[in-house]
Design a protein around this motif. Structure first.
Motif, PDB file in Angstrom:
ATOM      1  N   GLY A   1      13.633 -27.626 -60.138  1.00  0.00           N
ATOM      2  CA  GLY A   1      12.350 -27.167 -60.642  1.00  0.00           C
ATOM      3  C   GLY A   1      11.916 -27.877 -61.907  1.00  0.00           C
ATOM      4  N   THR A   2      10.757 -27.442 -62.400  1.00  0.00           N
ATOM      5  CA  THR A   2      10.111 -28.060 -63.552  1.00  0.00           C
ATOM      6  C   THR A   2       9.996 -27.043 -64.682  1.00  0.00           C
ATOM      7  N   GLY A   3      10.165 -27.489 -65.915  1.00  0.00           N
ATOM      8  CA  GLY A   3       9.958 -26.603 -67.049  1.00  0.00           C
ATOM      9  C   GLY A   3      11.150 -26.555 -67.982  1.00  0.00           C
ATOM     10  N   SER A   4      10.947 -25.923 -69.136  1.00  0.00           N
ATOM     11  CA  SER A   4      11.949 -25.946 -70.197  1.00  0.00           C
ATOM     12  C   SER A   4      13.223 -25.195 -69.837  1.00  0.00           C
ATOM     13  N   THR A   5      13.105 -24.083 -69.108  1.00  0.00           N
ATOM     14  CA  THR A   5      14.304 -23.324 -68.748  1.00  0.00           C
ATOM     15  C   THR A   5      15.117 -24.067 -67.686  1.00  0.00           C
ATOM     16  N   THR A   6      14.421 -24.570 -66.670  1.00  0.00           N
ATOM     17  CA  THR A   6      15.113 -25.302 -65.617  1.00  0.00           C
ATOM     18  C   THR A   6      15.755 -26.574 -66.158  1.00  0.00           C
ATOM     19  N   ALA A   7      15.193 -27.137 -67.215  1.00  0.00           N
ATOM     20  CA  ALA A   7      15.767 -28.345 -67.803  1.00  0.00           C
ATOM     21  C   ALA A   7      17.203 -28.105 -68.258  1.00  0.00           C
ATOM     22  N   PHE A   8      17.495 -26.891 -68.759  1.00  0.00           N
ATOM     23  CA  PHE A   8      18.873 -26.580 -69.148  1.00  0.00           C
ATOM     24  C   PHE A   8      19.798 -26.621 -67.929  1.00  0.00           C
ATOM     25  N   ALA A   9      19.305 -26.139 -66.787  1.00  0.00           N
ATOM     26  CA  ALA A   9      20.111 -26.162 -65.562  1.00  0.00           C
ATOM     27  C   ALA A   9      20.362 -27.588 -65.108  1.00  0.00           C
ATOM     28  N   LEU A  10      19.337 -28.437 -65.164  1.00  0.00           N
ATOM     29  CA  LEU A  10      19.513 -29.825 -64.741  1.00  0.00           C
ATOM     30  C   LEU A  10      20.513 -30.552 -65.636  1.00  0.00           C
ATOM     31  N   ARG A  11      20.447 -30.302 -66.928  1.00  0.00           N
ATOM     32  CA  ARG A  11      21.409 -30.955 -67.831  1.00  0.00           C
ATOM     33  C   ARG A  11      22.833 -30.467 -67.559  1.00  0.00           C
ATOM     34  N   ALA A  12      22.973 -29.169 -67.253  1.00  0.00           N
ATOM     35  CA  ALA A  12      24.296 -28.636 -66.947  1.00  0.00           C
ATOM     36  C   ALA A  12      24.838 -29.225 -65.646  1.00  0.00           C
ATOM     37  N   ILE A  13      23.976 -29.392 -64.658  1.00  0.00           N
ATOM     38  CA  ILE A  13      24.403 -30.015 -63.398  1.00  0.00           C
ATOM     39  C   ILE A  13      24.833 -31.452 -63.656  1.00  0.00           C
ATOM     40  N   GLY A  14      24.068 -32.150 -64.479  1.00  0.00           N
ATOM     41  CA  GLY A  14      24.424 -33.528 -64.816  1.00  0.00           C
ATOM     42  C   GLY A  14      25.786 -33.626 -65.485  1.00  0.00           C
ATOM     43  N   ARG A  15      26.090 -32.677 -66.388  1.00  0.00           N
ATOM     44  CA  ARG A  15      27.409 -32.680 -67.034  1.00  0.00           C
ATOM     45  C   ARG A  15      28.516 -32.478 -66.017  1.00  0.00           C
ATOM     46  N   ARG A  16      28.296 -31.569 -65.080  1.00  0.00           N
ATOM     47  CA  ARG A  16      29.330 -31.322 -64.063  1.00  0.00           C
ATOM     48  C   ARG A  16      29.529 -32.538 -63.174  1.00  0.00           C
ATOM     49  N   ILE A  17      28.469 -33.258 -62.883  1.00  0.00           N
ATOM     50  CA  ILE A  17      28.600 -34.480 -62.095  1.00  0.00           C
ATOM     51  C   ILE A  17      29.466 -35.495 -62.841  1.00  0.00           C
ATOM     52  N   ARG A  18      29.244 -35.605 -64.140  1.00  0.00           N
ATOM     53  CA  ARG A  18      30.003 -36.583 -64.932  1.00  0.00           C
ATOM     54  C   ARG A  18      31.439 -36.147 -65.169  1.00  0.00           C
ATOM     55  N   GLU A  19      31.663 -34.844 -65.369  1.00  0.00           N
ATOM     56  CA  GLU A  19      32.957 -34.369 -65.850  1.00  0.00           C
ATOM     57  C   GLU A  19      33.861 -33.782 -64.769  1.00  0.00           C
ATOM     58  N   SER A  20      33.298 -33.355 -63.646  1.00  0.00           N
ATOM     59  CA  SER A  20      34.146 -32.679 -62.657  1.00  0.00           C
ATOM     60  C   SER A  20      33.929 -33.171 -61.231  1.00  0.00           C
ATOM     61  N   SER A  21      33.361 -34.345 -61.081  1.00  0.00           N
ATOM     62  CA  SER A  21      33.201 -34.971 -59.757  1.00  0.00           C
ATOM     63  C   SER A  21      32.374 -34.114 -58.806  1.00  0.00           C
ATOM     64  N   LEU A  22      31.394 -33.404 -59.321  1.00  0.00           N
ATOM     65  CA  LEU A  22      30.465 -32.657 -58.479  1.00  0.00           C
ATOM     66  C   LEU A  22      29.602 -33.635 -57.699  1.00  0.00           C
TER      67      LEU A  22
END
Length: 230
Positions: free
Chosen positions: A25-46
């Motif tokens: 999604g789009t917006g300031s709240t969803t941006a936190f979710a996208l950044r968290a997903i990105g961290r998991r991709i980098r750190e835990s092979s998601l």
């Protein structure tokens, strides 16, 4: 409310599992979710694939390292994450303050689970109490749609750009009319049907009977989880 938004976004990101196709999604709240997903991709092979709902969410997803796909390439989405401008007790929504509601609705409709990320300021007893309903309209149909809306809402105005001359233009090249309903909307489903039947209207910001879950973040970092009964 930044801590509340962050709490909701990061908890929703925990729902994402390897192999999922996720609406972004789009917006300031969803941006936190996208950044968290990105961290998991980098750190835990998601391993996931995302479908963005706007040029803005596509750009952020790429910055976060989230691989992208399209609705032409996947048959369905496992999950869609997005914010809202208002949430009613029935889990109905108004969306579209950022002008991305049409794509957001298309993506949400393809998801098995549509999770909405909010904070307590978005809660209302009736939709339309605080926010306008955005109506995405073909530019040449603006006049007729405005005249029709004048008969059913308190005020209908063409949304104008804040840092540019002229109307706001959506990702589809359409304009947005903001419909205000003083005191809230008595029958959202009737307004939904009326707007869908108006020639020149692409879509609108009423999201009815779509959200399966609401994650309400609070400033203390706690998150309230609401679910649709049916």
């Amino acid at each position: 409310m930044e801590e509340a938004k962050k709490a909701a976004g990061e908890q929703a990101a925990d729902l994402v599992r390897t192999g999922m196709r996720v609406g972004l999604g789009t917006g300031s709240t969803t941006a936190f979710a996208l950044r968290a997903i990105g961290r998991r991709i980098r750190e835990s092979s998601l391993h996931v694939m995302g479908v963005p709902t706007s040029f803005a969410s596509e750009r952020l997803a790429r910055e976060c390292g989230i691989p992208l796909t399209t609705l032409e390439e996947v048959e369905a989405l496992d999950l869609a994450l997005d914010g809202a401008d208002e949430v009613s007790p029935e889990l109905n929504l108004i969306k579209g303050r950022g002008g991305a509601h049409t794509r957001e609705k298309v993506v949400a409709a393809q998801a098995k689970r549509f999770v909405v990320l909010t904070d307590p300021s978005k809660d209302v007893k009736r939709l339309g109490e605080k926010r306008v309903v955005p109506v995405e309209v073909l530019p040449m149909a603006t006049g007729p749609v405005l005249r029709t809306l004048d008969d059913v809402c308190t005020e209908a105005t063409l949304r104008m750009g804040k840092e540019k001359d002229g109307p706001v233009v959506t990702d589809q090249g359409f304009w947005i009319i903001d419909a205000r309903f003083e005191g809230g909307i008595d029958n959202p489903h009737a307004i939904d049907r009326m707007l869908r039947d108006l020639p020149g209207v692409l879509d609108h910001g009423l999201f009815l009977d779509m959200a399966t879950d609401i994650f309400v973040g609070h400033p203390d970092g706690s998150v309230e989880h609401r679910q649709r009964d049916d």
